[in-house]
Scaffold this motif. Sequence first.
Motif, mmCIF file in Angstrom:
data_model
loop_
_atom_site.group_PDB
_atom_site.id
_atom_site.type_symbol
_atom_site.label_atom_id
_atom_site.label_comp_id
_atom_site.label_asym_id
_atom_site.label_seq_id
_atom_site.Cartn_x
_atom_site.Cartn_y
_atom_site.Cartn_z
ATOM 1 N N ILE A 8 107.852 -13.658 9.440
ATOM 2 C CA ILE A 8 106.863 -13.772 8.529
ATOM 3 C C ILE A 8 105.565 -14.258 9.347
ATOM 4 O O ILE A 8 105.561 -15.092 9.888
ATOM 5 N N VAL A 9 104.378 -13.496 9.036
ATOM 6 C CA VAL A 9 103.177 -13.943 9.783
ATOM 7 C C VAL A 9 102.125 -14.341 8.585
ATOM 8 O O VAL A 9 101.707 -13.617 7.746
ATOM 9 N N PRO A 10 101.792 -15.807 8.655
ATOM 10 C CA PRO A 10 101.026 -16.244 7.767
ATOM 11 C C PRO A 10 99.711 -16.025 8.131
ATOM 12 O O PRO A 10 99.267 -16.354 9.461
ATOM 13 N N LEU A 11 98.655 -15.642 7.237
ATOM 14 C CA LEU A 11 97.309 -15.296 7.586
ATOM 15 C C LEU A 11 96.308 -15.905 6.597
ATOM 16 O O LEU A 11 96.799 -16.461 5.683
ATOM 17 N N LEU A 45 97.718 -16.894 11.613
ATOM 18 C CA LEU A 45 97.969 -18.368 12.373
ATOM 19 C C LEU A 45 98.969 -18.455 13.376
ATOM 20 O O LEU A 45 98.805 -19.331 14.287
ATOM 21 N N GLY A 46 99.772 -17.463 13.374
ATOM 22 C CA GLY A 46 100.890 -17.365 14.298
ATOM 23 C C GLY A 46 102.037 -16.606 13.623
ATOM 24 O O GLY A 46 101.747 -15.587 12.717
ATOM 25 N N ALA A 47 103.299 -16.820 13.841
ATOM 26 C CA ALA A 47 104.486 -16.388 13.062
ATOM 27 C C ALA A 47 105.599 -17.062 12.820
ATOM 28 O O ALA A 47 105.611 -18.108 13.779
ATOM 29 N N VAL A 48 106.528 -16.678 12.274
ATOM 30 C CA VAL A 48 107.491 -17.469 11.951
ATOM 31 C C VAL A 48 108.821 -16.765 11.818
ATOM 32 O O VAL A 48 108.867 -15.721 11.210
ATOM 33 N N THR A 49 109.510 -17.066 12.876
ATOM 34 C CA THR A 49 110.921 -16.189 12.898
ATOM 35 C C THR A 49 111.999 -17.159 12.152
ATOM 36 O O THR A 49 111.916 -18.354 11.943
#
Length: 204
Positions: free
Chosen positions: A85-88, A166-170
């Motif tokens: 998931i990539v939060p923006l 912001l980054g990414a979440v695995t």
Amino acid sequence: MEFSEVVRRRRMVRRYADRPVDPALVDRMLEHATRAPSAGFSQGWAFLRLDTPVDVARFWEVTTPEHADPESRWLAGMRSAPVVIVPLTSKDAYLDRYAAPDKGWTDRDEARWPVPYWYVDAGMATLLILQTVVEEGLGACFFGITPSRVDDFRAAFGVPAAYQPLGAVTIGHRHPDDTGSRGSPARRERRAVDEVVHRGYWGG
């Protein structure tokens, strides 16, 4: 699970089991993320959900730095996650919201903001994802996207220029033999509460 237990158990997981994640759990993570506070209820966040092998592979293809070691245990472990998931966040959403009549500002001057709340709010939404992951018995890791690869990331997934990742979440099921890089907590002690809390006066 008690909330205090969710907080205590949260940590970055860097290696995942070869098991799918129930899509309903990902739905819940994202629904919880949208419950985060946001300045002026601007809700300037967005989330890119990558939960198919093709999309996850494309993510790593376009975001992995050219100088990355292909034998890296960290990279191999992170690539084993079935969900990313990539939060923006959209700064424009906040500047527009606070130029609205009910907020009293008459322009979009960024200098009015004491801190960039578009990042603060998206960060809080991301934390709700991480906490939901723990509650559901899964593992996750938040990490940054190399700046030089952001344009490739945008192009690959059609992300508008107004939104900044912001980054990414695995996300995935933690591997039972998760012996990959344990990160900085393995090398540094957690600071005690009385070291970081100043009651009434700095140093007090």
